[in-house]
Design a protein around this motif. Structure first.
Motif, short mmCIF file in Angstrom:
data_model
loop_
_atom_site.label_atom_id
_atom_site.label_comp_id
_atom_site.label_asym_id
_atom_site.label_seq_id
_atom_site.Cartn_x
_atom_site.Cartn_y
_atom_site.Cartn_z
N ALA A 256 0.83 -1.21 0.00
CA ALA A 256 0.00 0.00 0.00
C ALA A 256 0.86 1.25 0.00
O ALA A 256 0.59 2.21 -0.74
CB ALA A 256 -0.94 0.00 1.21
N ASP A 257 1.90 1.26 0.81
CA ASP A 257 2.76 2.45 0.89
C ASP A 257 3.60 2.60 -0.37
O ASP A 257 3.90 3.73 -0.78
CB ASP A 257 3.64 2.37 2.13
CG ASP A 257 2.88 2.64 3.42
OD1 ASP A 257 1.78 3.23 3.34
OD2 ASP A 257 3.36 2.25 4.49
N LEU B 278 -4.96 -1.34 -6.50
CA LEU B 278 -4.63 -2.77 -6.49
C LEU B 278 -5.73 -3.58 -7.18
O LEU B 278 -5.44 -4.49 -7.96
CB LEU B 278 -4.42 -3.27 -5.06
CG LEU B 278 -3.15 -2.77 -4.37
CD1 LEU B 278 -3.10 -3.23 -2.92
CD2 LEU B 278 -1.90 -3.24 -5.12
N GLU B 279 -6.96 -3.25 -6.92
CA GLU B 279 -8.06 -3.93 -7.61
C GLU B 279 -8.04 -3.63 -9.10
O GLU B 279 -8.33 -4.50 -9.92
CB GLU B 279 -9.40 -3.52 -7.00
CG GLU B 279 -9.61 -4.07 -5.59
CD GLU B 279 -11.02 -3.82 -5.06
OE1 GLU B 279 -11.67 -2.87 -5.54
OE2 GLU B 279 -11.45 -4.58 -4.17
N THR B 280 -7.65 -2.41 -9.47
CA THR B 280 -7.57 -2.03 -10.88
C THR B 280 -6.58 -2.90 -11.64
O THR B 280 -6.80 -3.25 -12.80
CB THR B 280 -7.17 -0.55 -11.01
OG1 THR B 280 -8.19 0.26 -10.45
CG2 THR B 280 -6.98 -0.14 -12.47
N ALA C 53 -5.89 -8.29 -4.97
CA ALA C 53 -6.92 -8.15 -3.95
C ALA C 53 -6.50 -7.10 -2.91
O ALA C 53 -5.32 -6.80 -2.74
CB ALA C 53 -7.15 -9.50 -3.26
N ARG C 54 -7.48 -6.57 -2.21
CA ARG C 54 -7.20 -5.57 -1.18
C ARG C 54 -6.28 -6.13 -0.09
O ARG C 54 -5.50 -5.40 0.52
CB ARG C 54 -8.50 -5.07 -0.55
CG ARG C 54 -9.32 -4.20 -1.50
CD ARG C 54 -10.64 -3.77 -0.90
NE ARG C 54 -11.37 -2.94 -1.85
CZ ARG C 54 -11.66 -1.66 -1.65
NH1 ARG C 54 -11.30 -1.07 -0.52
NH2 ARG C 54 -12.32 -0.96 -2.56
N ARG C 55 -6.37 -7.45 0.15
CA ARG C 55 -5.54 -8.05 1.19
C ARG C 55 -4.05 -7.96 0.87
O ARG C 55 -3.21 -8.06 1.75
CB ARG C 55 -5.93 -9.51 1.40
CG ARG C 55 -5.74 -10.40 0.18
CD ARG C 55 -6.15 -11.84 0.45
NE ARG C 55 -6.12 -12.65 -0.75
CZ ARG C 55 -5.02 -13.15 -1.28
NH1 ARG C 55 -3.86 -12.94 -0.70
NH2 ARG C 55 -5.08 -13.88 -2.38
N HIS C 56 -3.72 -7.77 -0.42
CA HIS C 56 -2.31 -7.64 -0.78
C HIS C 56 -1.71 -6.34 -0.27
O HIS C 56 -0.47 -6.19 -0.26
CB HIS C 56 -2.15 -7.72 -2.30
CG HIS C 56 -2.39 -9.08 -2.87
ND1 HIS C 56 -3.52 -9.41 -3.57
CD2 HIS C 56 -1.64 -10.20 -2.83
CE1 HIS C 56 -3.46 -10.67 -3.95
NE2 HIS C 56 -2.33 -11.18 -3.50
N ALA C 57 -2.53 -5.39 0.13
CA ALA C 57 -2.04 -4.06 0.52
C ALA C 57 -1.07 -4.12 1.69
O ALA C 57 -0.15 -3.31 1.79
CB ALA C 57 -3.22 -3.14 0.86
N ASP C 58 -1.26 -5.09 2.59
CA ASP C 58 -0.43 -5.16 3.79
C ASP C 58 0.78 -6.07 3.65
O ASP C 58 1.57 -6.23 4.59
CB ASP C 58 -1.27 -5.60 4.99
CG ASP C 58 -2.34 -4.57 5.34
OD1 ASP C 58 -1.99 -3.37 5.38
OD2 ASP C 58 -3.50 -4.95 5.54
#
Length: 279
Positions: free
Chosen positions: A108-109, A134-136, A140-145
């Protein structure tokens, strides 16, 4: 009716490295035009000058001589402050996705680093933008962390593309963005870029040594050898009836890519699907 001003235009660009007598001319009198929303492929072997040209066009390095115009403005006349302000109009996707990401930052950062640098939004807004991007790109959103080392090469390149899109650029410069990936993942990334360009409308300058990749992406192609453009024109024309021996040599070494939609391992991602990777 007059022709519209190109998004990007370069005239007689030259780049020399080294001093007198022992120097190297990496780019030799290269001129090009790129329209808004268009894809121009630049092909050639390692050492042909194509990556140096890409860096010149977005002023990561300075030319020895020549002109660069962006929307009719003289890019080389911009002050350092003006260049920083305008740089959000173009972004670059590099060959090595892991090397282009900051390993100590979360995904995410990494994605929102351009927003932080340009002081856009607070942390909450940037986090929401990261998840959206990330979805674009099919993650998945879970990959953000996660951190970059915990992701596959294909996932890392998707993160790099998401970061490049964070400032909504008009031009994406892609320097061999699939060459470090295996063939099946290459096909996914190419499909992703094609779909994103259709949706978002950015122009692409696509640097590669692989003519099969350019055939997928670009209506026009420019062939470079030893810093010079030896052939340029519509891709079907250059591929169908190459006029230069060097182009014919490149065509003889094309690596095939399975077409979009071919059934097989990791090749079914059409641009509109953006299925999250879990490899």
């Amino acid at each position: 009716m007059s022709e519209p001003e190109p998004l990007l235009r370069a005239v007689d660009l030259v780049k020399d490295f080294g001093g007198r007598g022992g120097g190297t001319r990496a780019v030799d009198a290269v001129s090009l035009e790129l329209a808004a929303g268009e894809t121009l492929g630049v092909v050639g072997e390692s050492g042909s000058g194509k990556s140096t040209l890409a860096r010149l066009l977005i002023r990561l390095i300075e030319p020895t001589s020549g002109q660069i115009h962006y929307r009719g403005e003289d890019v080389l006349a911009w002050s350092p402050g003006e260049l920083r302000r305008r740089r959000s109009s173009w972004q670059m996707v590099f060959q090595n996705p892991f090397g282009s990401l900051l390993p100590h930052l979360s995904v995410a950062d990494n994605v929102t680093e351009p927003l932080r640098i340009t002081r856009q939004g607070d942390r909450r807004i940037r986090r929401a933008r990261a998840e959206e991007l990330l979805e674009t790109v099919g993650l998945a959103r879970r990959h953000a962390d996660l951190y970059p080392h915990a992701m596959s090469g294909g996932q890392q390149q998707r993160v790099a593309i998401a970061r490049a899109l964070a400032l909504s650029p008009e031009l994406l410069v892609c320097d061999e963005p699939t060459s470090a990936l295996d063939v099946s993942i290459q096909a996914q990334i190419l499909s992703l870029l094609m779909g994103l360009q259709e949706e978002l409308g950015f122009a692409m300058l696509f640097i590669t040594h692989n003519l099969a990749v350019v055939e997928r992406l670009a209506a026009r192609v420019m062939v470079m050898e030893r810093g010079r453009v030896v052939e340029a024109g519509p891709t079907d024309q250059v591929f169908g009836a190459p006029s230069h021996p060097y182009t014919r040599t490149l065509l003889g070494s094309v690596l095939p890519l399975r077409p979009v939609g071919t059934r097989g391992t990791e090749t079914t991602n059409a641009p509109s699907e953006r299925t999250p990777l879990v490899d």
